[in-house]
Design a protein around this motif. Structure first.
Motif, PDB file in Angstrom:
ATOM      1  N   SER A  11      37.689  28.333  50.056  1.00  0.00           N
ATOM      2  CA  SER A  11      38.396  27.654  48.983  1.00  0.00           C
ATOM      3  C   SER A  11      37.961  28.253  47.658  1.00  0.00           C
ATOM      4  CB  SER A  11      38.082  26.156  48.994  1.00  0.00           C
ATOM      5  OG  SER A  11      38.855  25.495  48.006  1.00  0.00           O
ATOM      6  N   ASN A  12      38.891  28.297  46.726  1.00  0.00           N
ATOM      7  CA  ASN A  12      38.594  28.748  45.374  1.00  0.00           C
ATOM      8  C   ASN A  12      38.625  27.505  44.491  1.00  0.00           C
ATOM      9  OD1 ASN A  12      38.629  29.744  42.757  1.00  0.00           O
ATOM     10  ND2 ASN A  12      39.928  31.481  43.285  1.00  0.00           N
ATOM     11  N   TYR A  13      37.457  27.130  43.982  1.00  0.00           N
ATOM     12  CA  TYR A  13      37.355  25.943  43.141  1.00  0.00           C
ATOM     13  C   TYR A  13      36.702  26.335  41.824  1.00  0.00           C
ATOM     14  CZ  TYR A  13      36.101  21.293  41.485  1.00  0.00           C
ATOM     15  OH  TYR A  13      35.975  20.161  40.724  1.00  0.00           O
ATOM     16  N   LYS A  14      37.445  26.138  40.735  1.00  0.00           N
ATOM     17  CA  LYS A  14      36.965  26.468  39.386  1.00  0.00           C
ATOM     18  C   LYS A  14      36.442  27.898  39.306  1.00  0.00           C
ATOM     19  CE  LYS A  14      36.129  21.837  37.699  1.00  0.00           C
ATOM     20  NZ  LYS A  14      35.220  20.927  36.999  1.00  0.00           N
ATOM     21  N   ALA A  41      34.537  19.182  50.918  1.00  0.00           N
ATOM     22  CA  ALA A  41      35.261  19.323  49.652  1.00  0.00           C
ATOM     23  C   ALA A  41      34.727  18.353  48.604  1.00  0.00           C
ATOM     24  CB  ALA A  41      36.762  19.103  49.871  1.00  0.00           C
ATOM     25  N   THR A  45      33.194  19.340  44.920  1.00  0.00           N
ATOM     26  CA  THR A  45      33.887  18.933  43.689  1.00  0.00           C
ATOM     27  C   THR A  45      33.263  17.727  42.996  1.00  0.00           C
ATOM     28  OG1 THR A  45      35.407  17.436  44.828  1.00  0.00           O
ATOM     29  CG2 THR A  45      36.086  19.755  44.616  1.00  0.00           C
ATOM     30  N   VAL A  49      38.565  14.187  47.423  1.00  0.00           N
ATOM     31  CA  VAL A  49      39.449  15.335  47.654  1.00  0.00           C
ATOM     32  C   VAL A  49      39.932  15.319  49.093  1.00  0.00           C
ATOM     33  CG1 VAL A  49      39.573  17.866  47.670  1.00  0.00           C
ATOM     34  CG2 VAL A  49      38.153  16.725  45.992  1.00  0.00           C
ATOM     35  N   PHE A  54      42.418  21.193  50.276  1.00  0.00           N
ATOM     36  CA  PHE A  54      41.393  21.966  49.568  1.00  0.00           C
ATOM     37  C   PHE A  54      41.086  23.296  50.258  1.00  0.00           C
ATOM     38  CE2 PHE A  54      36.887  22.899  48.599  1.00  0.00           C
ATOM     39  CZ  PHE A  54      36.889  22.814  47.217  1.00  0.00           C
TER      40      PHE A  54
END
Length: 76
Positions: A11-14, A41, A45, A49, A54
């Motif tokens: 996952s690409n988060y921020k 997730a 985060t 979520v 996600f």
């Protein structure tokens, strides 16, 4: 949906890529064990979520990533 040992998650988060893998009956992300994609997730985060949205996964023996949501909908 049950994930086979060796299924990879990402996952690409921020702007940061998070990677995980199914081992010993659980999802492992950054050295920590999670019982569900959503639990992992939330840990990343800090918010509620839906892990099925996600994460993407790559099943063992496959070359392409797909959303977890597509697996729930029967798309393979």
């Amino acid at each position: 949906v049950r994930f086979s040992v060796g299924t990879e998650f990402r996952s690409n988060y921020k702007g940061q890529i998070y990677m995980g893998k199914i081992e010993n009956g659980a999802l492992w992300v950054q050295g920590k064990r999670y019982d569900s994609p959503s639990a992992a997730a939330v840990a990343i985060t800090g918010n509620s979520v839906n892990g099925w949205v996600f994460w993407e996964c790559k099943l063992p023996g496959k070359t392409e990533w797909q959303t977890l949501k597509s697996l729930r909908n029967g798309v393979r």
